[in-house]
Design an enzyme around this catalytic site. Structure first.
Site, PDB file in Angstrom:
ATOM      1  N   CYS A  76     -23.877  -8.415  44.149  1.00 34.60           N
ATOM      2  CA  CYS A  76     -22.985  -9.802  44.471  1.00 34.60           C
ATOM      3  C   CYS A  76     -22.710  -9.759  45.885  1.00 34.60           C
ATOM      4  O   CYS A  76     -23.050  -8.549  46.722  1.00 34.60           O
ATOM      5  CB  CYS A  76     -22.269  -9.869  42.922  1.00 34.60           C
ATOM      6  N   ASP A 105     -21.161 -17.327  40.687  1.00 35.31           N
ATOM      7  CA  ASP A 105     -20.350 -16.604  41.012  1.00 35.31           C
ATOM      8  C   ASP A 105     -18.666 -17.189  40.602  1.00 35.31           C
ATOM      9  O   ASP A 105     -18.286 -18.111  40.485  1.00 35.31           O
ATOM     10  CB  ASP A 105     -20.022 -16.897  42.591  1.00 35.31           C
ATOM     11  N   CYS A 115     -16.736  -8.955  40.503  1.00 31.86           N
ATOM     12  CA  CYS A 115     -16.674  -9.745  39.045  1.00 31.86           C
ATOM     13  C   CYS A 115     -18.922  -9.745  38.365  1.00 31.86           C
ATOM     14  O   CYS A 115     -18.430  -8.823  37.708  1.00 31.86           O
ATOM     15  CB  CYS A 115     -16.587 -11.278  39.883  1.00 31.86           C
ATOM     16  N   ARG A 116     -19.542  -9.828  39.275  1.00 37.43           N
ATOM     17  CA  ARG A 116     -21.111  -9.897  38.306  1.00 37.43           C
ATOM     18  C   ARG A 116     -21.373  -8.729  38.385  1.00 37.43           C
ATOM     19  O   ARG A 116     -21.835  -8.289  37.492  1.00 37.43           O
ATOM     20  CB  ARG A 116     -21.770 -10.847  39.620  1.00 37.43           C
ATOM     21  N   SER A 117     -21.852  -8.166  39.674  1.00 32.77           N
ATOM     22  CA  SER A 117     -22.791  -6.572  39.432  1.00 32.77           C
ATOM     23  C   SER A 117     -22.519  -5.940  39.131  1.00 32.77           C
ATOM     24  O   SER A 117     -23.044  -4.583  37.821  1.00 32.77           O
ATOM     25  CB  SER A 117     -23.034  -6.544  41.086  1.00 32.77           C
ATOM     26  N   ASN A 123     -18.863  -6.859  44.613  1.00 22.71           N
ATOM     27  CA  ASN A 123     -18.998  -5.798  43.764  1.00 22.71           C
ATOM     28  C   ASN A 123     -17.445  -5.732  43.018  1.00 22.71           C
ATOM     29  O   ASN A 123     -17.726  -4.873  42.810  1.00 22.71           O
ATOM     30  CB  ASN A 123     -19.389  -4.546  44.489  1.00 22.71           C
TER      31      ASN A 123
END
Ligand code: 4NP
Length: 154
Positions: A8, A124, A13-15, A11
């Site tokens: 993301c 995001d 929040c999402r990934s 690195n």
């Protein structure tokens, strides 16, 4: 053995969620010997940091511990080390495609498209609410299940 890297922007929040959820699913399916799993960010601003506390919390609420992860930036060597490099949104995929060295055998793809055939971003949640983090969790959980099903039968 298939090496998968989730990418993301930061690195944090999402990934980290994509990585933690997919690892959990692979463990539940007793297929840990078939996958190497990691995550990275397009940017390096958060290098060395823990995942965002809202990502840690939403994972914890679903029984998954991602607090051991530390952020890192994507590196050119990742294009040799990983078979599948999955961007969480289209900006990430664009960044990865621009970075990919000529001759790299890595497949770069949009996560939801590769996993579920859905040409959609995982949005995001950084400036969002707790509900946005829950939505990311749900998307990554569905995508992880889809990806595992696809790769397990391949
Ligand atoms: P991520 O979220 O890409 O899902 O980790 C973000 C984290 C940090 C920033 C942006 C997005 N940032 O601007 O620092």
């Amino acid at each position: 053995m298939t090496a998968i890297l989730f990418v993301c922007l930061g690195n944090i929040c999402r990934s980290p969620l994509a990585e933690g959820i997919f690892r959990h699913q692979v463990e539940a399916a007793r297929m840990t010997d078939r996958f190497t799993i990691d995550s990275a960010g397009c940017g390096g601003w958060h290098t060395g940091e823990l995942p965002d506390k809202r990502s840690i919390a939403v994972a914890q609420a679903h029984g998954i511990d991602i607090s051991g992860q530390r952020a890192r930036q994507i590196h050119i060597d990742d294009f040799d080390r990983f078979d599948l490099i999955l961007g969480l949104d289209r900006d990430n995929v664009r960044h990865l495609m621009a970075m990919k060295p000529e001759g790299s055998q890595a497949e770069v793809a949009l996560y939801l498209e590769k996993a579920l055939g859905m040409a959609k971003n995982v949005p995001d949640p950084y400036y969002g609410s707790e509900a946005d983090f829950e939505a990311v969790f749900q998307m990554c959980e569905k995508a992880g299940a889809g990806l595992l099903k696809k790769l397990a039968s391949a």
